[in-house]
Design an enzyme around this catalytic site. Structure first.
Site, PDB file in Angstrom:
ATOM      1  N   SER A 188       0.969  -1.311  -0.378  1.00 22.47           N
ATOM      2  CA  SER A 188       0.084   0.152   0.007  1.00 22.47           C
ATOM      3  C   SER A 188       0.814   0.902   0.004  1.00 22.47           C
ATOM      4  O   SER A 188       0.653   2.211  -0.204  1.00 22.47           O
ATOM      5  CB  SER A 188      -0.195   0.278   1.337  1.00 22.47           C
ATOM      6  OG  SER A 188      -0.543  -0.105   2.522  1.00 22.47           O
ATOM      7  N   HIS A 216      -5.289  -4.377  -0.540  1.00 19.08           N
ATOM      8  CA  HIS A 216      -5.110  -3.095  -1.792  1.00 19.08           C
ATOM      9  C   HIS A 216      -5.765  -4.013  -3.266  1.00 19.08           C
ATOM     10  O   HIS A 216      -4.960  -3.144  -4.128  1.00 19.08           O
ATOM     11  CB  HIS A 216      -4.121  -2.699  -1.990  1.00 19.08           C
ATOM     12  CG  HIS A 216      -4.146  -1.760   0.210  1.00 19.08           C
ATOM     13  ND1 HIS A 216      -4.580  -0.649  -0.187  1.00 19.08           N
ATOM     14  CD2 HIS A 216      -3.353  -1.955   1.094  1.00 19.08           C
ATOM     15  CE1 HIS A 216      -4.616  -0.095   1.065  1.00 19.08           C
ATOM     16  NE2 HIS A 216      -4.099  -0.923   1.720  1.00 19.08           N
ATOM     17  N   LYS A 247     -11.866  -2.257   2.504  1.00 22.66           N
ATOM     18  CA  LYS A 247     -12.063  -1.000   1.347  1.00 22.66           C
ATOM     19  C   LYS A 247     -12.248  -1.128   0.275  1.00 22.66           C
ATOM     20  O   LYS A 247     -13.688  -0.582  -0.486  1.00 22.66           O
ATOM     21  CB  LYS A 247     -10.352  -1.362   1.220  1.00 22.66           C
ATOM     22  CG  LYS A 247      -9.722  -0.717   2.489  1.00 22.66           C
ATOM     23  CD  LYS A 247      -7.793  -1.088   1.883  1.00 22.66           C
ATOM     24  CE  LYS A 247      -7.530  -1.167   3.522  1.00 22.66           C
ATOM     25  NZ  LYS A 247      -6.286  -2.270   4.380  1.00 22.66           N
TER      26      LYS A 247
HETATM   27  C1  LIG Z   1      -6.216  -2.465   5.303  1.00 21.32           C
HETATM   28  C2  LIG Z   1      -4.908  -3.247   5.651  1.00 21.32           C
HETATM   29  C3  LIG Z   1      -4.970  -4.260   6.253  1.00 21.32           C
HETATM   30  C4  LIG Z   1      -6.711  -4.318   7.292  1.00 21.32           C
HETATM   31  O1  LIG Z   1      -7.616  -4.603   6.870  1.00 21.32           O
HETATM   32  P1  LIG Z   1      -9.585  -4.821   7.454  1.00 21.32           P
HETATM   33  O2  LIG Z   1      -9.959  -5.565   7.075  1.00 21.32           O
HETATM   34  O3  LIG Z   1      -9.039  -2.913   7.907  1.00 21.32           O
HETATM   35  O4  LIG Z   1      -8.572  -4.560   9.534  1.00 21.32           O
HETATM   36  C5  LIG Z   1      -4.624  -5.524   6.307  1.00 21.32           C
HETATM   37  N1  LIG Z   1      -3.816  -6.022   5.141  1.00 21.32           N
HETATM   38  C6  LIG Z   1      -3.405  -5.838   4.355  1.00 21.32           C
HETATM   39  C7  LIG Z   1      -2.097  -5.174   2.864  1.00 21.32           C
HETATM   40  C8  LIG Z   1      -4.357  -4.090   4.063  1.00 21.32           C
HETATM   41  O5  LIG Z   1      -3.713  -3.302   3.573  1.00 21.32           O
END
Ligand SMILES: *Cc1c(COP(=O)(O)O)cnc(C)c1O
Length: 402
Positions: A188, A216, A247
């Protein structure tokens, strides 16, 4: 020392720690939004800003159809379950969502969690023990690192995105029973896409499993948005996929792990964040199902996101900024210097653009940046306004050559 004084020293120590963070410029303030999440947001100071820092890739977070789908699911299934899944917390909508995610990702079965953080936290310990090896990219997400810590398997770390070092670690782990390579599908901070074709070839050569974290990527990477495995043409060669519903796939919250039946069934029996934490709210399960239906019937949102990304990447380079090259909607605009990145983000805020400056220790020393994230919801007009603000702030701070 009197006991109540000793208690006070605990709170004093915390206050000193917080002061320390502020002095080092590492304290993370929170902007307060008073509107829905979206391409534009209204902050609590009543200013309207173009939002370039949400993981709202498909623009669904504040979308009207999502709100209706969540309301419909709430009407039908109620507000919550007051239970974990295995006692009395499984509704038809949870099973339908697990089925739909499996179909979307091209896997056999899927298990839901309250967050991807929990999916990653609960995936290793039930599946691997001291006879096994976990081989992890050095820049993997914090939740993967924590999940690996909870597991007794031997740990191997390979240099970020370095296939020669991955092979060296596979050789070092040669005498272990089971080996699993673990990587973020997309990283990310840089928008770097993991080299899954090469990783799968190495896995085949050394008899290793492959796990990817698609937070992502799910919903927009690959021709039909299924993820990094589709992007790299390795669907069917990935053993375990974890991802988020928080997301691109709606933006509320919730996570999942997907893979072969035996893996998912084992997790249902033994994964602690699943066994000991409440069921996903029906509103989220129902609205997520709606998202998957939408994405399966049309690639419009995904296509609009990639068109916006290509437009912004070309235009920001044209203005004279240095970006990390690539194709992902994460666009790191490099400032290199930490105070400069902060000043730049602050000036953009004044000019009506919401971005965040990132600097050490979140990114390596000397790699400070503002990270732009594009959304399908951005209009060309909004992107042009944002680009004009970047140009103005860049000129004012003497960042542009031309
Ligand atoms: C945002 C993210 C998470 C966590 O996701 P949530 O559902 O908000 O707990 C885990 N791994 C990666 C690579 C992320 O970018």
């Amino acid at each position: 020392m009197a006991l109540d004084t000793r208690r006070e020293t605990f709170y004093e120590q915390l206050a000193q720690g917080l002061d320390g963070l502020r002095e080092q410029g590492l304290f993370k303030p929170e902007r307060v939004i008073a509107s829905r999440q979206g391409a534009e947001v209204v902050c609590d100071d009543c200013r309207t800003l173009i939002n370039l820092c949400a993981n709202n890739y498909l623009g669904l977070s504040g979308d009207e159809a999502m709100v209706s789908a969540a309301v419909d699911a709430t009407e039908k299934y109620g507000y919550g379950l007051s239970s974990v899944r295995f006692i009395c917390g499984t509704q038809t909508v949870h099973k339908e969502l697990e089925r739909a995610l499996s179909d979307f990702l091209g896997t056999e079965d899927t298990i839901l969690y309250a967050a991807a953080f929990d999916a990653n936290g609960g995936v290793f310990e039930p599946l691997f023990d001291e006879q096994d090896a976990i081989i992890s990219d050095a820049l993997n997400h914090a939740s993967i690192i924590d999940g690996i810590r909870l597991c007794k398997a031997a740990r191997y770390r390979y240099q970020h995105n370095d296939m020669a070092d991955l092979e060296a670690q596979l050789q070092a782990a040669a005498d272990k029973r089971h080996k699993i390579i673990v990587t973020d599908g997309v990283f990310s901070m840089d928008g770097t896409i993991a080299q899954l074709d090469k990783i799968c070839d190495l896995a085949d050569r050394y008899g290793a499993l492959v796990m990817i974290d698609e937070c992502h990527a799910s919903g927009f990477m690959g021709k039909t948005g299924r993820g990094t495995h589709e992007h790299h043409g390795v669907m069917g060669r990935i053993d375990i996929i974890t991802g988020t519903l928080g997301k691109a796939l709606g933006g509320a919250m919730g996570g999942f792990t997907s893979g072969r039946k035996a893996v998912i069934q084992t997790l249902r029996q033994k994964s602690r964040p699943y066994l000991f934490s409440n069921s996903l709210a029906p509103a989220i399960a129902g609205a997520s199902l709606d998202v998957l239906r939408r994405l399966s019937s049309s690639t419009e949102l995904r296509d609009r996101l990639h068109a916006n990304t290509a437009y912004f990447r070309a235009a920001i380079s044209e203005i004279g900024f240095t970006i990390k090259p690539g194709t992902h909607p994460v666009v790191p605009v490099m400032l290199f210097d930490a105070p400069l990145a902060q000043k730049f983000a602050q000036r953009l805020y004044e000019l009506g653009v919401l971005v965040t400056g990132f600097f050490y220790p979140v990114v390596p020393m000397g790699q400070a940046r503002v990270r732009v994230q594009l959304s399908a919801a951005h209009t060309r007009e909004q992107l042009d306004k944002a680009l004009a603000a970047f140009r103005q702030a860049g000129q004012e701070l003497g960042l542009l050559k031309n």
